[in-house]
Design an enzyme around this catalytic site. Structure first.
Site, PDB file in Angstrom:
ATOM      1  N   ARG A 119       0.824  -1.231   0.000  1.00  0.00           N
ATOM      2  CA  ARG A 119       0.000   0.000   0.000  1.00  0.00           C
ATOM      3  C   ARG A 119       0.854   1.276   0.000  1.00  0.00           C
ATOM      4  NH1 ARG A 119      -2.443  -3.475   3.511  1.00  0.00           N
ATOM      5  NH2 ARG A 119      -4.360  -4.384   2.701  1.00  0.00           N
ATOM      6  N   LYS A 141       2.677  12.034 -10.257  1.00  0.00           N
ATOM      7  CA  LYS A 141       1.761  11.242 -11.100  1.00  0.00           C
ATOM      8  C   LYS A 141       2.478   9.964 -11.500  1.00  0.00           C
ATOM      9  CE  LYS A 141      -1.323  14.613 -13.216  1.00  0.00           C
ATOM     10  NZ  LYS A 141      -1.757  15.247 -14.481  1.00  0.00           N
ATOM     11  N   GLU A 183       8.591  19.829 -24.303  1.00  0.00           N
ATOM     12  CA  GLU A 183       7.954  20.064 -22.992  1.00  0.00           C
ATOM     13  C   GLU A 183       8.566  21.286 -22.318  1.00  0.00           C
ATOM     14  OE1 GLU A 183       5.378  18.806 -21.403  1.00  0.00           O
ATOM     15  OE2 GLU A 183       4.999  16.899 -22.394  1.00  0.00           O
ATOM     16  N   LYS A 211       7.241  23.651 -12.086  1.00  0.00           N
ATOM     17  CA  LYS A 211       6.329  22.516 -11.910  1.00  0.00           C
ATOM     18  C   LYS A 211       6.056  22.303 -10.426  1.00  0.00           C
ATOM     19  CE  LYS A 211       4.756  18.051 -13.017  1.00  0.00           C
ATOM     20  NZ  LYS A 211       4.667  16.902 -13.861  1.00  0.00           N
ATOM     21  N   GLU A 221      -4.702  18.194  -9.336  1.00  0.00           N
ATOM     22  CA  GLU A 221      -5.213  18.743 -10.596  1.00  0.00           C
ATOM     23  C   GLU A 221      -6.687  19.105 -10.536  1.00  0.00           C
ATOM     24  OE1 GLU A 221      -3.396  17.094 -14.155  1.00  0.00           O
ATOM     25  OE2 GLU A 221      -5.106  17.791 -15.318  1.00  0.00           O
ATOM     26  N   ARG A 225      -3.015  22.972 -12.014  1.00  0.00           N
ATOM     27  CA  ARG A 225      -2.113  21.929 -12.543  1.00  0.00           C
ATOM     28  C   ARG A 225      -2.403  21.671 -14.020  1.00  0.00           C
ATOM     29  NH1 ARG A 225       0.553  16.726  -9.523  1.00  0.00           N
ATOM     30  NH2 ARG A 225       1.672  15.962 -11.330  1.00  0.00           N
ATOM     31  N   ASN A 229      -0.646  21.185 -18.936  1.00  0.00           N
ATOM     32  CA  ASN A 229      -1.106  20.533 -20.161  1.00  0.00           C
ATOM     33  C   ASN A 229      -1.239  21.528 -21.319  1.00  0.00           C
ATOM     34  OD1 ASN A 229      -1.295  18.095 -18.780  1.00  0.00           O
ATOM     35  ND2 ASN A 229      -3.380  18.565 -18.104  1.00  0.00           N
ATOM     36  N   HIS A 232      -1.342  20.351 -24.879  1.00  0.00           N
ATOM     37  CA  HIS A 232      -1.516  18.894 -24.839  1.00  0.00           C
ATOM     38  C   HIS A 232      -2.827  18.408 -25.442  1.00  0.00           C
ATOM     39  CE1 HIS A 232       2.042  19.004 -22.408  1.00  0.00           C
ATOM     40  NE2 HIS A 232       1.986  17.724 -22.108  1.00  0.00           N
ATOM     41  N   HIS A 236      -2.310  15.251 -27.726  1.00  0.00           N
ATOM     42  CA  HIS A 236      -2.807  13.889 -27.514  1.00  0.00           C
ATOM     43  C   HIS A 236      -3.575  13.400 -28.740  1.00  0.00           C
ATOM     44  CE1 HIS A 236      -2.457  14.561 -22.934  1.00  0.00           C
ATOM     45  NE2 HIS A 236      -1.402  13.941 -23.385  1.00  0.00           N
ATOM     46  N   HIS A 248       5.554  12.099 -28.090  1.00  0.00           N
ATOM     47  CA  HIS A 248       4.792  13.000 -27.231  1.00  0.00           C
ATOM     48  C   HIS A 248       5.334  14.444 -27.263  1.00  0.00           C
ATOM     49  CE1 HIS A 248       2.298  14.357 -23.962  1.00  0.00           C
ATOM     50  NE2 HIS A 248       3.371  14.764 -23.308  1.00  0.00           N
TER      51      HIS A 248
HETATM   52  N1  GLY Z   1       2.563  16.023 -16.714  1.00  0.00           N
HETATM   53  C1  GLY Z   1       1.566  16.882 -16.181  1.00  0.00           C
HETATM   54  C2  GLY Z   1       1.418  16.768 -14.699  1.00  0.00           C
HETATM   55  O1  GLY Z   1       2.261  16.197 -14.029  1.00  0.00           O
HETATM   56  O2  GLY Z   1       0.460  17.244 -14.177  1.00  0.00           O
END
Ligand code: GLY
Length: 347
Positions: A119, A141, A183, A211, A221, A225, A229, A232, A236, A248
């Site tokens: 966990r 993430k 990026e 970031k 998010e 956040r 994107n 993006h 995508h 990407h």
């Molecule tokens: N790659 C976008 C984020 O980490 O929110």
């Protein structure tokens, strides 16, 4: 940001889950400083293609090395199950540590395995691609793909520390470097600072810092956040409609330019700001990527509507004189007008 010779340390301010990101040439030598108390076993997760000199050597702690396959087809729950079984066979406990050494795929997969095993056990990321350094390894993430879509299963799981060893960029394939630069270009529009004025190592550290500030303000998010994107939504769709033959970061570079055209079509930014987008992408980062042939705007719009990051079918992050905003209900007419302008300049 704290300069330590040519190593810079950026703090990600997440309260009791705060951590340091160490950026610089030879930064892998700092991994030992990031290891939590009480760790007795380390499972190091990497890929065969990642140069072994970026695997940290930690004295006095048993370390096992676990390889994952190359490519998106290995970014699966099957790989998570295999890794977790291997961790169990190595006797890793809740107090032990995973170290991910590689690009974004490795940090996503190893991070999710760490989030799931017992966990949740600690993880440190050693990012070896530019994309991982300024994006994937920062902010917690983690996840894997399903056949139904990319990154559909995962967890927010913050690392105990991140190392961005800039020496790793010397052996990065040119296309992967370009992806990272795509990026990186995005950050020029998230903040209105002259990132060009910074030497490259400090620019990497500043992107990590930007970031980190966004993640600290909106970890899950719910709001800003989404600015990460920028570019993006089209990116995508381009990836999906080209069956991922466009990478990407390449798609993001194009997506940022499209977002500029869309911002102008909606009267949010002027011609000068559109040209700033072209300057950063084409001149600062030398990204001369063209729109893949044979794509229909209707198929792209349908793919954009299915984008999991869209709040509804036609939502974009767009620029304005006051900065980026999430804009809903963008009309199909504006998208088509912007796409026609964008393709006429980028074919
Ligand atoms: N790659 C976008 C984020 O980490 O929110």
């Amino acid at each position: 940001m704290e300069p330590m010779s040519d190593i810079e340390t950026v703090k990600i301010d997440l309260g009791e889950r705060a951590y340091s990101v160490v950026v610089g040439h030879g930064a892998v030598g700092h991994v030992a400083d990031l290891i939590p108390q009480g760790v007795q076993r380390i499972a190091l997760v990497t890929q065969e293609s990642v140069p072994p000199q970026f695997r940290p050597t930690i004295t006095g702690v048993h370390t096992s090395v676990h390889f994952i396959g190359e490519g998106e087809s290995f970014k699966t729950l099957g790989t998570i199950e295999r890794l977790c079984s291997e961790f169990a066979r190595q006797g890793l406990t809740r107090k032990d540590l995973v170290i991910a050494v590689g690009g974004g795929m490795v940090t996503d997969v190893a991070g999710f395995a760490a989030a799931s095993y017992h966990r949740g056990i600690s993880v440190i990321h050693v990012a070896t691609s530019l994309l991982a350094m300024i994006d994937a390894a920062i902010g917690g993430k983690t996840g894997v793909n399903l056949v139904e879509g990319k990154n559909l299963v995962g967890a927010f799981w913050q690392p105990s520390g991140v190392v961005c060893d800039l020496d790793a960029l010397a052996s990065l394939p040119a296309r992967e470097m370009e992806c990272g630069l795509g990026e990186m270009a995005k950050y020029h529009f998230i903040v209105r600072e002259d990132l060009n004025a910074l030497p490259f190592p400090s620019r990497v550290a500043r992107c990590v810092g930007i970031k980190g500030e966004i993640v600290a303000a909106d970890e899950r998010e719910g709001g800003i956040r989404a600015f990460l994107n920028y570019g993006h939504t089209l990116a995508h769709a381009l990836e999906i409609e080209t069956d991922f033959s466009i990478a990407h970061g390449e798609a993001v570079a194009l997506g940022v330019l499209f977002a500029a055209h869309l911002g102008r079509a909606l009267g949010r930014i002027d011609d000068v700001r559109v040209e700033e987008h072209y300057h950063v992408i084409r001149e600062v980062y030398g990204l001369k990527i063209t729109v893949p042939k044979g794509l229909g705007i209707d198929a792209l719009i349908a793919a954009m509507g299915r984008d999991k990051k869209a709040v509804d079918s036609l939502t974009f992050v767009l620029d304005a004189s006051s900065g980026l905003e999430v804009v809903s209900d963008v009309s199909v007419e504006a998208i088509k007008q912007a796409y026609a302008e964008f393709t006429s300049r980028n074919s």
